[in-house]
Design a protein around this motif. Structure first.
Motif, mmCIF file in Angstrom:
data_model
loop_
_atom_site.group_PDB
_atom_site.id
_atom_site.type_symbol
_atom_site.label_atom_id
_atom_site.label_comp_id
_atom_site.label_asym_id
_atom_site.label_seq_id
_atom_site.Cartn_x
_atom_site.Cartn_y
_atom_site.Cartn_z
ATOM 1 N N CYS A 93 35.481 66.306 42.182
ATOM 2 C CA CYS A 93 34.812 65.075 42.636
ATOM 3 C C CYS A 93 33.306 65.167 42.386
ATOM 4 O O CYS A 93 32.723 66.240 42.545
ATOM 5 C CB CYS A 93 35.029 64.885 44.134
ATOM 6 S SG CYS A 93 36.351 63.767 44.517
ATOM 7 N N SER A 147 51.533 59.295 35.337
ATOM 8 C CA SER A 147 51.559 60.330 36.385
ATOM 9 C C SER A 147 50.190 60.948 36.608
ATOM 10 O O SER A 147 50.068 62.122 36.944
ATOM 11 C CB SER A 147 52.562 61.414 35.992
ATOM 12 O OG SER A 147 52.112 62.059 34.814
ATOM 13 N N SER A 150 46.374 58.256 40.144
ATOM 14 C CA SER A 150 46.752 56.973 40.774
ATOM 15 C C SER A 150 48.263 56.916 40.944
ATOM 16 O O SER A 150 48.769 56.577 42.021
ATOM 17 C CB SER A 150 46.246 55.775 39.954
ATOM 18 O OG SER A 150 46.907 55.702 38.707
ATOM 19 N N PHE A 168 57.491 57.381 35.455
ATOM 20 C CA PHE A 168 57.717 57.422 34.006
ATOM 21 C C PHE A 168 56.423 57.865 33.342
ATOM 22 O O PHE A 168 55.379 57.212 33.497
ATOM 23 C CB PHE A 168 58.115 56.038 33.494
ATOM 24 C CG PHE A 168 59.445 55.574 34.021
ATOM 25 C CD1 PHE A 168 60.621 55.868 33.345
ATOM 26 C CD2 PHE A 168 59.530 54.868 35.214
ATOM 27 C CE1 PHE A 168 61.856 55.465 33.842
ATOM 28 C CE2 PHE A 168 60.747 54.457 35.719
ATOM 29 C CZ PHE A 168 61.922 54.755 35.035
ATOM 30 N N THR A 233 48.376 53.677 34.144
ATOM 31 C CA THR A 233 48.418 54.270 32.796
ATOM 32 C C THR A 233 47.048 54.736 32.299
ATOM 33 O O THR A 233 46.932 55.184 31.152
ATOM 34 C CB THR A 233 49.021 53.262 31.796
ATOM 35 O OG1 THR A 233 48.439 51.982 32.048
ATOM 36 C CG2 THR A 233 50.526 53.163 31.957
ATOM 37 N N GLY A 234 46.030 54.632 33.142
ATOM 38 C CA GLY A 234 44.743 55.208 32.776
ATOM 39 C C GLY A 234 44.029 54.477 31.645
ATOM 40 O O GLY A 234 44.376 53.350 31.262
ATOM 41 N N LEU A 258 40.714 67.650 23.607
ATOM 42 C CA LEU A 258 41.048 68.245 24.908
ATOM 43 C C LEU A 258 42.553 68.288 25.137
ATOM 44 O O LEU A 258 43.072 69.244 25.713
ATOM 45 C CB LEU A 258 40.344 67.468 26.030
ATOM 46 C CG LEU A 258 38.829 67.670 26.079
ATOM 47 C CD1 LEU A 258 38.158 66.661 27.001
ATOM 48 C CD2 LEU A 258 38.493 69.094 26.524
ATOM 49 N N ASN A 288 31.329 63.714 31.858
ATOM 50 C CA ASN A 288 32.163 64.897 32.106
ATOM 51 C C ASN A 288 33.015 65.239 30.891
ATOM 52 O O ASN A 288 33.267 66.405 30.607
ATOM 53 C CB ASN A 288 33.103 64.639 33.288
ATOM 54 C CG ASN A 288 32.348 64.609 34.599
ATOM 55 O OD1 ASN A 288 31.431 65.386 34.797
ATOM 56 N ND2 ASN A 288 32.735 63.711 35.478
ATOM 57 N N GLY A 429 46.534 50.131 39.166
ATOM 58 C CA GLY A 429 45.360 50.764 39.764
ATOM 59 C C GLY A 429 44.885 51.930 38.937
ATOM 60 O O GLY A 429 45.536 52.349 37.975
ATOM 61 N N ALA A 432 43.243 52.198 34.573
ATOM 62 C CA ALA A 432 43.827 51.059 33.858
ATOM 63 C C ALA A 432 43.254 49.745 34.376
ATOM 64 O O ALA A 432 43.301 48.722 33.691
ATOM 65 C CB ALA A 432 45.352 51.067 34.018
ATOM 66 N N ALA A 437 36.919 56.036 35.257
ATOM 67 C CA ALA A 437 36.174 56.209 36.505
ATOM 68 C C ALA A 437 36.388 57.624 37.036
ATOM 69 O O ALA A 437 36.161 58.589 36.293
ATOM 70 C CB ALA A 437 36.590 55.143 37.515
ATOM 71 N N THR A 438 36.852 57.747 38.277
ATOM 72 C CA THR A 438 36.971 59.087 38.858
ATOM 73 C C THR A 438 38.352 59.302 39.482
ATOM 74 O O THR A 438 39.071 58.357 39.781
ATOM 75 C CB THR A 438 35.922 59.325 39.968
ATOM 76 O OG1 THR A 438 36.136 58.343 40.984
ATOM 77 C CG2 THR A 438 34.519 59.248 39.444
HETATM 78 C C1 LIG Z 1 37.975 65.152 30.079
HETATM 79 C C2 LIG Z 1 37.845 64.395 31.356
HETATM 80 C C3 LIG Z 1 37.126 64.949 32.399
HETATM 81 C C4 LIG Z 1 37.017 64.274 33.600
HETATM 82 N N1 LIG Z 1 36.339 64.854 34.623
HETATM 83 C C5 LIG Z 1 36.313 64.261 35.838
HETATM 84 C C6 LIG Z 1 35.694 64.890 36.944
HETATM 85 O O1 LIG Z 1 35.138 65.972 36.851
HETATM 86 N N2 LIG Z 1 35.719 64.252 38.143
HETATM 87 C C7 LIG Z 1 36.335 63.042 38.312
HETATM 88 O O2 LIG Z 1 36.392 62.538 39.432
HETATM 89 N N3 LIG Z 1 36.898 62.402 37.259
HETATM 90 C C8 LIG Z 1 36.910 62.979 36.042
HETATM 91 N N4 LIG Z 1 37.494 62.344 34.978
HETATM 92 C C9 LIG Z 1 38.066 61.016 35.176
HETATM 93 C C10 LIG Z 1 39.410 61.081 35.894
HETATM 94 O O3 LIG Z 1 40.169 62.143 35.401
HETATM 95 C C11 LIG Z 1 40.148 59.752 35.747
HETATM 96 O O4 LIG Z 1 39.330 58.746 36.317
HETATM 97 C C12 LIG Z 1 41.491 59.765 36.450
HETATM 98 O O5 LIG Z 1 42.326 60.778 35.945
HETATM 99 C C13 LIG Z 1 42.198 58.418 36.291
HETATM 100 O O6 LIG Z 1 43.464 58.497 36.877
HETATM 101 P P1 LIG Z 1 44.626 57.484 36.464
HETATM 102 O O7 LIG Z 1 45.787 57.825 37.328
HETATM 103 O O8 LIG Z 1 44.116 56.093 36.508
HETATM 104 O O9 LIG Z 1 44.937 57.779 34.944
HETATM 105 P P2 LIG Z 1 45.219 59.141 34.023
HETATM 106 O O10 LIG Z 1 44.795 60.324 34.766
HETATM 107 O O11 LIG Z 1 44.590 58.774 32.768
HETATM 108 O O12 LIG Z 1 46.777 59.115 33.926
HETATM 109 C C14 LIG Z 1 47.467 58.097 33.239
HETATM 110 C C15 LIG Z 1 48.811 58.634 32.806
HETATM 111 O O13 LIG Z 1 49.580 57.537 32.292
HETATM 112 C C16 LIG Z 1 50.278 57.967 31.142
HETATM 113 N N5 LIG Z 1 50.599 56.783 30.334
HETATM 114 C C17 LIG Z 1 49.745 56.015 29.614
HETATM 115 N N6 LIG Z 1 50.417 55.006 29.023
HETATM 116 C C18 LIG Z 1 51.717 55.151 29.373
HETATM 117 C C19 LIG Z 1 52.892 54.423 29.071
HETATM 118 N N7 LIG Z 1 52.861 53.343 28.279
HETATM 119 N N8 LIG Z 1 54.075 54.853 29.585
HETATM 120 C C20 LIG Z 1 54.127 55.964 30.404
HETATM 121 N N9 LIG Z 1 53.026 56.687 30.719
HETATM 122 C C21 LIG Z 1 51.839 56.285 30.215
HETATM 123 C C22 LIG Z 1 49.302 58.916 30.467
HETATM 124 O O14 LIG Z 1 49.984 59.795 29.573
HETATM 125 C C23 LIG Z 1 48.727 59.647 31.672
HETATM 126 O O15 LIG Z 1 49.477 60.779 32.002
HETATM 127 C C24 LIG Z 1 37.604 62.986 33.746
HETATM 128 C C25 LIG Z 1 38.282 62.404 32.680
HETATM 129 C C26 LIG Z 1 38.416 63.098 31.500
HETATM 130 C C27 LIG Z 1 39.161 62.457 30.359
#
Ligand SMILES: Cc1cc2nc3c(=O)[nH]c(=O)nc-3n(C[C@H](O)[C@H](O)[C@H](O)COP(=O)(O)OP(=O)(O)OC[C@H]3O[C@@H](n4cnc5c(N)ncnc54)[C@H](O)[C@@H]3O)c2cc1C
Length: 461
Positions: A93, A147, A150, A168, A233-234, A258, A288, A429, A432, A437-438
């Motif tokens: 964080c 996964s 969020s 999924f 889905t990020g 990465l 980051n 959420g 996506a 963001a974080t």
């Molecule tokens: C290199 C890096 C370093 C970071 N460092 C920090 C940090 O130090 N501190 C911090 O707070 N935040 C950091 N962040 C940001 C943080 O990791 C993200 O904000 C957070 O992971 C977002 O979570 P999320 O659940 O929205 O998506 P994600 O973590 O992006 O997860 C989304 C998942 O959905 C899957 N997906 C996508 N499309 C599909 C589909 N069509 N069908 C099925 N699955 C799918 C992806 O494969 C992935 O596994 C960093 C990000 C990166 C890339």
């Protein structure tokens, strides 16, 4: 009497010269003694400003008080009531702009090391917390797409309420950016895996290698009997600068670099998924992601790694600790420098990056200073690889295969205050919705969506 020591209790770290060549975690966890010393720095203020600085409202002074009393399981339980991933958040964080930025101790000296104490509680309990019990199935099924933090938070809260939850995930491993983005030396994958295993113990089914929008559509999930869908889905689609030379061999997106390193274990010799070893690498960006790519490149054997960032150190969005560690490890920071072209050799491989020097302009309405190029300031940096870490956007796959799902001009899902999208029963959420963001904000979004999905399904009955 509180401990009035002005600095945070130091954590033990690997020597920068040593760690620049391995993927082991950089910082150690506090010992019991160190944690107690740091907990004693907390003033236990009446109005608890630190809690207001935490996006999920962790009851910080209360958990620190429990550390002081030596009751770590109780401290951990307090954190877990609002934060499902303390081992992750304690490590990654951006505390300096959240809880610790509001700490009263921070006005005159260093703030209390809240993140370090959170990590201490989580690591202390790693092999002591009892496995969660699987709640009784309430007869309703929810699909979670993605996964990352969020999706994991949404799945966890719904599973605890008795929902049959299936996650999924497109990749072969669950965890999102926690697994494929943030490197092992900052967030050990075993720590993330423990969280995923905890979900499985709650009864959550995790189906990997399932790209929703290709193998199954969102509508097909409803046809299969899921009553609601959460899209987490990020924002994994990398942005590029649009300059000459970006298609040369040796140009990577940070995401690719990465993912190959972390998820496909390119750094381990006994894996069949290596990545090219480069002599000198320029990483473009100042967040980051850029720090992680640069420090991974060093560990993969590059002799020289540059961060090329168009603004100054003050504007750099990366966590302060990551920048500090990167400097210690010997990353060469080129501030106020902007790439204008990537130059190739006769074989179509990167041989250099041409940059121009920039100068800061007056702050705009948002208070952020802009930059403008300095005429005639172009120069080359001799590199054989370039990694672009200038931001990401949501992947368009789901929006293009789900009729009626509204997105904004940045391709992010549009949701209301309950995380509901423009489609009934479809919630979204995390990145996506917000764009990159974080972790903690993504987790908070997953939790809010879980509460809204529960209400939706209960009212539908
Ligand atoms: C290199 C890096 C370093 C970071 N460092 C920090 C940090 O130090 N501190 C911090 O707070 N935040 C950091 N962040 C940001 C943080 O990791 C993200 O904000 C957070 O992971 C977002 O979570 P999320 O659940 O929205 O998506 P994600 O973590 O992006 O997860 C989304 C998942 O959905 C899957 N997906 C996508 N499309 C599909 C589909 N069509 N069908 C099925 N699955 C799918 C992806 O494969 C992935 O596994 C960093 C990000 C990166 C890339």
């Amino acid at each position: 009497m509180p401990n009035m020591q002005p600095e945070k209790t130091a954590v033990r770290e690997q020597d920068p010269k040593v760690r620049a060549h391995n993927f082991d975690e950089v910082s150690s966890c506090y010992t019991d003694e160190e944690a107690l010393n740091e907990a004693n720095r907390c003033l236990n203020c009446k109005n608890k400003p630190c809690v207001g600085g935490c996006p999920v409202g962790v009851r910080i002074p209360e958990f620190i008080e429990k550390i002081r009393e030596g009751d770590i399981p109780a401290a951990y339980d307090i954190i877990k009531t609002t934060n499902g991933l303390p081992a992750v958040c304690g490590r990654v964080c951006p505390q300096e702009s959240q809880c610790e930025s509001k700490c009263v101790r921070g006005i005159k000296t260093e703030p209390v090391g809240i993140g370090r104490l959170e990590r201490y509680c989580a690591d202390y309990m790693a092999d002591k917390a009892p496995a969660p019990e699987k709640p009784e199935f309430n007869g309703h099924r929810v699909a979670i797409v993605g996964s990352g933090p969020s999706g994991l938070s949404c799945a966890s809260d719904l599973a605890k309420l008795g929902y049959g939850v299936t996650v999924f995930e497109a990749f072969h491993t669950a965890g999102g950016v926690l697994m494929y983005g943030i490197p092992e030396f900052r967030l050990p994958k075993a720590t993330v895996q423990r969280e995923v295993d905890g979900l499985k113990a709650l009864g959550v089914e995790i189906r990997t290698d399932m790209v929703i929008g290709k193998i199954l559509s969102v509508d097909e999930l409803f046809e299969q009997g899921y009553e609601a869908v959460f899209i987490g889905t990020g924002a994994g689609l990398p942005n590029f600068m649009g300059i000459e030379g970006e298609s040369l061999v040796g140009v990577f997106s940070a995401n690719e670099y990465l993912t190959r390193t972390n998820l496909m274990k390119a750094y381990l010799d006994d894996y069949d998924t290596p990545i090219s070893r480069n002599r000198a690498i320029a990483v473009v960006g100042g967040g980051n992601v850029a720090m992680d790519a640069a420090r991974s490149a060093l560990r993969l054997g590059a002799d020289k790694v540059y961060i090329v960032y168009r603004r100054s150190a003050e504007e750099m969005p990366a966590r302060r600790e990551e920048v500090h560690h990167a400097v210690q490890e010997g990353i060469d920071f080129r501030y106020l420098t902007n790439p204008v072209e990537i130059l190739g050799d006769e074989n179509g491989r990167v041989r250099a990056i041409r940059c121009q020097k920039m100068e800061l302009t007056e702050p705009d309405q948002s208070g952020r200073r802009g930059v403008k190029p300095i005429a005639g300031s172009e120069f080359e940096i001799d590199v054989d690889a370039v990694i672009m870490a200038i931001g990401t956007s949501p992947n368009p796959l789901i929006r293009s295969t789900t009729p009626g799902l509204e997105t904004n001009r940045r391709g992010c899902f549009v949701v209301d205050e309950n995380m509901l999208t423009s489609r009934e029963g479809v919630y979204a959420g995390g990145d996506a919705v917000t764009g990159a963001a974080t972790v903690i904000l993504a987790m908070g979004a997953g939790k809010s969506a879980a509460a809204a999905i529960d209400e939706y399904i209960r009212n539908k009955k």
